[in-house]
Structures are given as structure tokens and as C-alpha cells.
Design a protein around this motif. Structure first.
Motif, PDB file in Angstrom:
ATOM      1  N   GLU A 249      16.428  41.364  42.832  1.00 43.83           N
ATOM      2  CA  GLU A 249      15.955  40.894  44.868  1.00 43.83           C
ATOM      3  C   GLU A 249      15.023  41.051  44.796  1.00 43.83           C
ATOM      4  N   ASP A 250      13.720  42.533  43.883  1.00 42.16           N
ATOM      5  CA  ASP A 250      12.427  42.520  44.392  1.00 42.16           C
ATOM      6  C   ASP A 250      11.438  42.416  43.940  1.00 42.16           C
ATOM      7  N   ILE A 305      21.737  44.088  58.141  1.00 51.07           N
ATOM      8  CA  ILE A 305      20.819  44.313  57.714  1.00 51.07           C
ATOM      9  C   ILE A 305      19.691  45.311  58.351  1.00 51.07           C
ATOM     10  N   HIS A 306      20.376  46.069  59.877  1.00 50.31           N
ATOM     11  CA  HIS A 306      19.855  46.530  60.813  1.00 50.31           C
ATOM     12  C   HIS A 306      19.909  47.690  59.605  1.00 50.31           C
ATOM     13  N   TYR A 307      20.768  48.118  58.733  1.00 51.96           N
ATOM     14  CA  TYR A 307      21.463  49.519  57.953  1.00 51.96           C
ATOM     15  C   TYR A 307      21.381  49.478  56.364  1.00 51.96           C
ATOM     16  N   HIS A 308      20.837  47.707  55.738  1.00 52.93           N
ATOM     17  CA  HIS A 308      21.172  47.923  54.616  1.00 52.93           C
ATOM     18  C   HIS A 308      20.153  47.069  53.990  1.00 52.93           C
ATOM     19  N   SER A 309      18.863  47.072  53.013  1.00 49.28           N
ATOM     20  CA  SER A 309      17.986  46.428  52.522  1.00 49.28           C
ATOM     21  C   SER A 309      18.324  45.388  51.120  1.00 49.28           C
ATOM     22  N   LEU A 310      19.605  46.093  50.805  1.00 48.97           N
ATOM     23  CA  LEU A 310      20.757  45.074  49.516  1.00 48.97           C
ATOM     24  C   LEU A 310      21.336  44.792  49.963  1.00 48.97           C
TER      25      LEU A 310
END
Ligand code: HCA
Ligand code: CU
Length: 387
Positions: A249-250, A305-310
Motif C-alpha cells: 500500500e505505501d 477515508i475520514h477515519y482510516h488510511s488503509l
């Protein structure tokens, strides 16, 4: 492309109380292979007859991954390992002054001689063997010793030098950085016109194993060691699922790793290692993709997306909303919508919320949508009764 070495069956079995029976070892190897790890460290065959048997069977399963055996720097260990039919041999021998003087009572030139002889011997026995040499406790050893033995090991036939942070000592961004260590060791090889692959083996004593492994990778490490659930000596090493997801992912590594199979592997290892999967374990834990507080769920329901980055979908999971004392009206509405109740009055929603909050105050969460359905039915009854 970075390679993943899974050591669940070797390092993982060094976790106090963990032993995988032969048939379970084979199943774990198969599951790892299906996920797509490059190297499976299957065990140290000299430790017991059963480990020997398991390594041999795994080596004969026809898996895509290379099968590795762990070995001390002795002819007996090497012979036993090669007898199993492995295509990868990991030889370790510590060259820190503390260990040479205090434990082995040998000097560095004796150690270099011993190690290079064994590597050359292994290479002679099996020309296509992949040989890794690990100066155990690499990062706390005198660097000149490490450089000397690593260069000699490569000249003797080692393909890979592994930098072991055996005690989880490194800290990114400080003078104990894995990044700097990899750069420094690579410079030694470049000067000698050698280009072995570099592996990083990072322990988690300070909770920094993954950070250090990524630091090493950014500096050019070719192989990263990990285990399922991060199990291993003491606090263990890098966790496989976290590593794969991070790289995919990153760091946008393009591989055909099948991340959808991770949960099944983790449940299997958890069961037979008798180690519970912590609810807050990243990626795999029950709560890893669950939003709880009213403010969070309100925003996450609108757009996760407001509270997760995955995204949970990366590993085949879904965003979850936890219903408990922290819940607000939008969490309840979201839950009710998922059980097909959309056009409902505010007073009914409030009543469900009230029930949900009182369950939360007893210290538990509403179990699942089925329980929410029962709560809704109960509230419906109450509403009707008050009419
Ligand atoms: C051990 C120590 C080891 C070895 C790693 C390796 C470490 O033998 O248990 O052989 O590459 O952390 O240094 O796991
Ligand atoms: Cu280790």
C-alpha cells in the motif's frame, strides 16, 4: 524486487511454549506459499528428529518458495540441513568481541576461518544452493569484525549477508539506525567489487521491528524477515501481515501476494501456537477496521477515508461500526440500515440508541447485526406497548 522471508517455523518456534506438530508445519508452509512469500525458513534440522523430518517434507512439497534450513557454522549442521533437500541454507555465527572473547574464547581470524570453511564446504556440496550468512547480533558487533567476516563470507560463496538486530536495539533516525547500517555495509561490498543480497532480521524488543525493517529496505535491503503474528524470541520480530500491507500500500510494490489469505493463516497459527490474536492487532485484529466513537462513525459512514488510511478491502475485510456506549445516532442508523430498517422514526432510533448505550455501559459491545436485530425487535415491542 524485495523478497519476503517468513521464519514462523524457525524463529516463531523459538517463542516460549510454541511448537507446531509436523502436519501443522506442512499446512503453514503451504499457506505461506499460497500467499506468495519468497523464502520459507522451515527449521533447524539438527534440533530434533521431528524438525528434521518436517524440513525434509516441506523441501519435498514442490512449493514455489525456496525452503531454508537454519544451521550453525559446523559441518554436522550443514550436512544434516542439506540432507533434507533444502535449496537455501542460513548459517549463523556471532563475531562480536563480547561473544568471541567471553563465550567462544576465539579471536576474529579463527572465526573468519571457521565460517568461510563451512560456507565453501556447503557451496561445494550443492553448487546451486542459496547461502545466507548471518553475523548474529550484527548491529551491536564491532563493525570492522562484521565487515571483515561478511566480505570473506561472500568471497567464500555466500549469496546473502543478513544484518541481524538480534536484540531489537536499533532506532530509526538515530546513530543506531538500520538505514545507516545497510548503507555502510553496502559501501564495504562496493569497495570490494562484491554485490551480495542484503537481508534484514529485526527483533521487536523496543516495538520498532517493522520501522527498522522498512528503514533497512529504504536503504536497499533485498530481503526482509518476518513471522506470522510477529512471533519469535522474546517480543518476536516483524509481523508478516503488517509488512506485506505496508509494502503493497505505501511502497506500491507490485507483487502477486494474495493478501486475502492472510486472515486464514493467522487464525491457523494463532490456534496451534495458542496465541490469541489481539483485538487491536493492525490489519488482522478484530478491531483493526472498526469505528467506535459517535463522531468517528458519523464521519466514517459518510466517507471511510475520514477515519482510516488503509482500506479494509486490501485484506478482504469490511469497515465495521461498533455499537456501544460511545455510539451516536448515526452509528445506530447505519446499523439499522444494514439490517434493512431505513424508514424509521427518530424516537425509535433513539430508543435503540438508548438500549445500545446501556449494553455498552456493562462493558461489552453489541455483538453483531443479529443482536442489533433482536434489540430493534425489543424496542419495537416497547414502542407498541406505550401506544
Ligand atoms: C537465533 C538468532 C537469530 C538468527 C538470525 C539468522 C537472530 O539463532 O535464534 O540466522 O539470520 O535474531 O540473530 O534469529
Ligand atoms: Cu532472530
Amino acid at each position: 524486487m524485495v523478497k519476503i522471508l517468513d521464519a514462523t517455523l524457525r524463529e516463531g518456534e523459538q517463542t516460549p511454549g510454541v511448537y507446531f506438530e509436523g502436519h501443522n508445519k506442512l499446512a503453514i508452509a503451504e499457506k505461506l506459499d499460497n500467499i506468495g512469500v519468497d523464502i520459507i525458513e522451515a527449521g533447524h534440522p539438527l534440533i530434533s528428529k521431528n524438525i528434521y523430518k518436517a524440513v525434509k517434507q516441506i523441501a519435498n512439497m514442490g512449493l514455489k518458495a525456496k525452503i531454508a534450513a537454519h544451521s550453525r557454522s559446523t559441518k554436522k549442521d550443514v550436512d544434516t540441513a542439506l540432507d533434507c533437500g533444502v535449496d537455501f541454507l542460513g548459517i549463523f555465527y556471532c563475531v562480536s568481541n563480547a561473544r568471541l572473547d567471553g563465550v567462544f574464547k576465539k579471536d576474529i581470524s579463527y572465526a573468519v576461518d571457521q565460517i568461510t570453511k563451512i560456507i565453501a564446504y556447503a557451496r561445494e556440496q550443492q553448487p546451486d544452493l542459496t547461502i545466507r550468512y548471518t553475523p548474529e547480533d550484527t548491529v551491536r558487533s564491532n563493525f570492522d569484525n562484521v565487515a571483515q567476516v561478511a566480505v570473506a563470507a561472500v568471497k567464500a560463496g555466500a549469496d546473502i549477508i543478513s544484518i541481524a538486530d538480534t536484540t531489537g536495539y536499533m532506532i530509526p533516525g538515530t546513530d543506531r539506525s538500520m538505514y545507516d547500517f545497510v548503507v555502510k555495509l553496502k559501501a564495504v561490498f562496493t569497495k570490494e567489487n562484491l554485490s551480495p543480497q542484503i537481508a534484514v532480521h529485526c527483533h521487536n524488543d523496543r516495538g520498532l521491528a517493522l520501522a527498522n525493517a522498512i528503514d533497512g529496505y529504504r536503504a536497499g535491503a533485498d530481503i526482509i524477515d518476518c513471522t506470522v503474528l510477529g512471533i519469535g524470541e522474546r517480543a518476536g520480530i516483524v509481523d508478516l501481515a503488517q509488512l506485506l500491507v505496508l509494502l503493497r500500500e505505501d511502497f506500491e510494490i507490485k507483487t502477486d501476494w494474495d493478501l486475502l489469505r492472510l486472515s486464514n493463516l493467522y487464525e491457523f497459527v494463532s490456534e496451534y501456537a495458542d496465541i490469541t490474536i489481539a483485538k487491536n492487532l493492525p490489519i488482522i485484529g478484530k478491531n483493526a477496521f472498526t469505528h467506535c466513537a459517535g463522531v468517528h462513525t458519523h464521519a466514517a459512514v459518510m466517507n471511510p477515508i475520514h477515519y482510516h488510511s488503509l482500506a479494509p478491502e486490501v485484506v478482504g475485510r469490511k469497515m465495521e461500526i461498533c455499537l456501544d456506549h460511545m455510539s451516536g445516532i448515526s452509528s445506530v442508523k447505519y446499523g439499522l440500515k444494514r439490517i434493512g430498517m431505513e424508514d424509521i422514526s427518530d424516537s425509535f432510533t433513539m430508543q435503540v440508541l438508548h438500549e445500545v448505550k446501556s449494553i455498552g455501559e456493562t462493558g461489552r459491545t453489541v455483538n453483531d447485526l443479529k443482536e442489533l436485530e433482536r434489540i430493534a425487535l425489543w424496542c419495537k415491542q416497547n414502542v407498541e406497548d406505550t401506544l
